[in-house]
Design an enzyme around this catalytic site. Structure first.
Site, PDB file in Angstrom:
ATOM      1  N   GLY A  46       0.830  -1.206   0.000  1.00  0.00           N
ATOM      2  CA  GLY A  46       0.000   0.000   0.000  1.00  0.00           C
ATOM      3  C   GLY A  46       0.855   1.243   0.000  1.00  0.00           C
ATOM      4  O   GLY A  46       2.049   1.184  -0.284  1.00  0.00           O
ATOM      5  N   ASN A  47       0.241   2.367   0.284  1.00  0.00           N
ATOM      6  CA  ASN A  47       1.012   3.611   0.427  1.00  0.00           C
ATOM      7  C   ASN A  47       0.336   4.490   1.468  1.00  0.00           C
ATOM      8  O   ASN A  47      -0.705   4.124   2.020  1.00  0.00           O
ATOM      9  CB  ASN A  47       1.157   4.319  -0.925  1.00  0.00           C
ATOM     10  N   ARG A  48       0.927   5.629   1.759  1.00  0.00           N
ATOM     11  CA  ARG A  48       0.486   6.442   2.896  1.00  0.00           C
ATOM     12  C   ARG A  48      -0.664   7.395   2.567  1.00  0.00           C
ATOM     13  O   ARG A  48      -1.028   8.221   3.384  1.00  0.00           O
ATOM     14  CB  ARG A  48       1.658   7.264   3.439  1.00  0.00           C
TER      15      ARG A  48
END
Ligand code: FMN
Length: 444
Positions: A232-234
């Site tokens: 995922g990412n932030r």
């Protein structure tokens, strides 16, 4: 939009002069220079000009009572004193000059001036005899020489009394110039909206996107590794959600394709939930062309943080701990470039194989960069989009999870514009200002 007061907060103190009505126009001029304006009123001023008008024009509830608290318990004039880049008192009455010269903090305007470290600009307006009186002269001198305030001297001309004299409020352009000079070119004092006075819950704005269909993507994609793990990412979805809300407020019909988000989604939007890049791409391509072969939306804003890589072979069963493991990744499809090709009638090689979509949707991309925007202009061209909004996600206050953002906007047909650090909602509003102009130009 790029004005001389971009991103600045100006506290505008209005006092009980017949010229108070001109402050409404002053708000408009300051905002046209890019400033956010917070109005403070003396009790007399509120009898000359309606707080409702000033609130609607400035987008902020007016501070008109020294003993009122803000809804969140903060003290209004102190918040303004601490966050404004400049305070300007226009018009300033003889009475207010006397109160200020003596530090009598009985109204929000005087109190804010006493409490601030920001520069103060004062534009007196009154009857000629009043301005010439030794008491007024002494008060003005104290403000100028004693306190270091900038005085925008009144002008000679017809006065409300019917006489002609030196006491007419200075031309508004002179007052704006004095505010610009006082603000200087240092950094914005309090860019964080939480440190500034509150805005009206719904700021009145033009309904300039009525009838437009806008698709916004928001949040971060999750690429499965196995049934429980993902890459995922932030991204929290804040920027995309702010754009969706701003577009709804301006009358657009909004479809929000939400990947993984951690903020509330606007109820008035059509919400499409997705997880991975593949699902986001499918959701978008499904909605690109209507049954009649025409474009099914007018604008696409790709604010989602879409993965660049995904696992080649996600497993159906949970991976168990063993020895070291290597995860093989493959690049994901470039969704925005693909949509742009379809919109322009191009095939995967860039050759024109069909007519462009009609009406050709306006395509807006976001690019999260770290360190430099060198690649942004190239990305804009390569992807075939109309606007590319680049932000440095490594910079404090900008990028993922914050309420603020500092962006540079690249356009296919104009020079890049660097905007100051402002709230994500403000970025959304400015972006939609540009979009609305572009759509209007196209229609014209
Ligand atoms: C119709 C009208 C117009 C006025 N215009 C002015 C003016 O232009 N300048 C001024 O110093 N006082 C003017 N006054 C007097 C102020 O309103 C009065 O001194 C008031 O106490 C000022 O309060 P403030 O300084 O707290 O706003 C005016 C009064 C009236 C009734």
């Amino acid at each position: 939009m790029s004005g001389r007061l971009d991103g600045r907060l100006v506290g505008l103190g209005i006092t009980g002069s017949i010229a108070a009505y001109k402050a409404a126009e002053l708000i408009r001029l300051l905002r046209a220079e890019g400033a956010e304006v917070q109005v403070l009123l003396t009790p007399s001023a509120a009898r000359f000009v309606a707080p409702l008008t000033l609130a609607a024009l400035s987008g902020h509830p007016v501070d008109g009572d020294i003993l009122d608290l803000l809804p969140d318990g903060r003290i209004g004039h102190v918040v303004i004193a601490d966050s404004a880049d400049v305070l300007v008192v226009a018009p300033a009455t003889a009475h207010w000059l006397g109160a200020m010269a003596n530090g009598l903090a009985a109204d929000p305007v005087t109190a804010a001036c006493l409490a601030t470290a920001a520069p103060v600009v004062v534009a007196p307006a009154m009857d000629g005899e009043m301005y010439a009186h030794p008491a007024t002269r002494a008060n003005v001198a104290r403000l100028r020489e004693g306190f270091g305030y900038t005085i925008v001297e009144p002008e000679l001309g017809p006065l409300a009394s019917g006489q002609v004299g030196l006491g007419r409020l200075a031309e508004l352009s002179r007052i704006v110039d004095a505010v610009v000079a006082a603000a200087g070119d240092g950094p914005v004092r309090a860019p964080d909206p939480a440190a500034r006075p509150p805005r009206l819950a719904v700021e009145p704005r033009d309904a300039d996107l009525v009838g437009r269909r806008i698709v916004v993507t928001a949040g971060g994609t999750a690429e499965p590794i196995d049934p429980v793990r993902f890459i995922g990412n932030r991204s929290t979805g804040r920027m995309g959600v702010a754009i969706a809300e701003a577009a709804l407020d301006r009358g657009a019909a909004v479809t929000l394709i939400a990947a993984n988000v951690s903020v509330a989604l606007p109820e008035a939007a059509e919400i499409v939930r997705v997880e991975s890049t593949g699902q986001l791409r499918a959701a978008l391509l499904d909605r690109l062309v209507g049954p009649d072969g025409a474009a099914a939306f007018d604008v696409l804003v790709m604010a989602a943080a879409v993965a660049d890589f995904r696992p080649v072979a996600p497993t159906d069963v949970k991976l168990v701990r063993g020895g070291p493991m290597t995860l093989e990744l493959e690049p994901t499809p470039d969704i925005l470039a693909e949509v742009a090709r379809i919109a322009h009638g191009l095939d995967a090689t860039g050759a024109r194989t069909r007519d462009p979509l009609q009406p050709r949707p306006v395509l807006i991309g976001f690019a999260a960069e770290t360190g430099s925007f060198d690649r942004a202009a190239d990305k804009l061209r390569r992807k075939g989009v109309d606007l590319l909004v680049a932000n440095d996600v490594g910079e404090p206050g900008s990028g993922f999870g914050t309420d603020t953002n500092r962006v540079t906007v690249y356009a296919a047909d104009s020079e890049p514009e660097a905007w100051p650090l402002v709230s994500k909602r403000e970025v959304a509003d400015r972006l939609l200002d540009r979009l609305a102009r572009r759509l209007a130009d196209r229609a014209g």
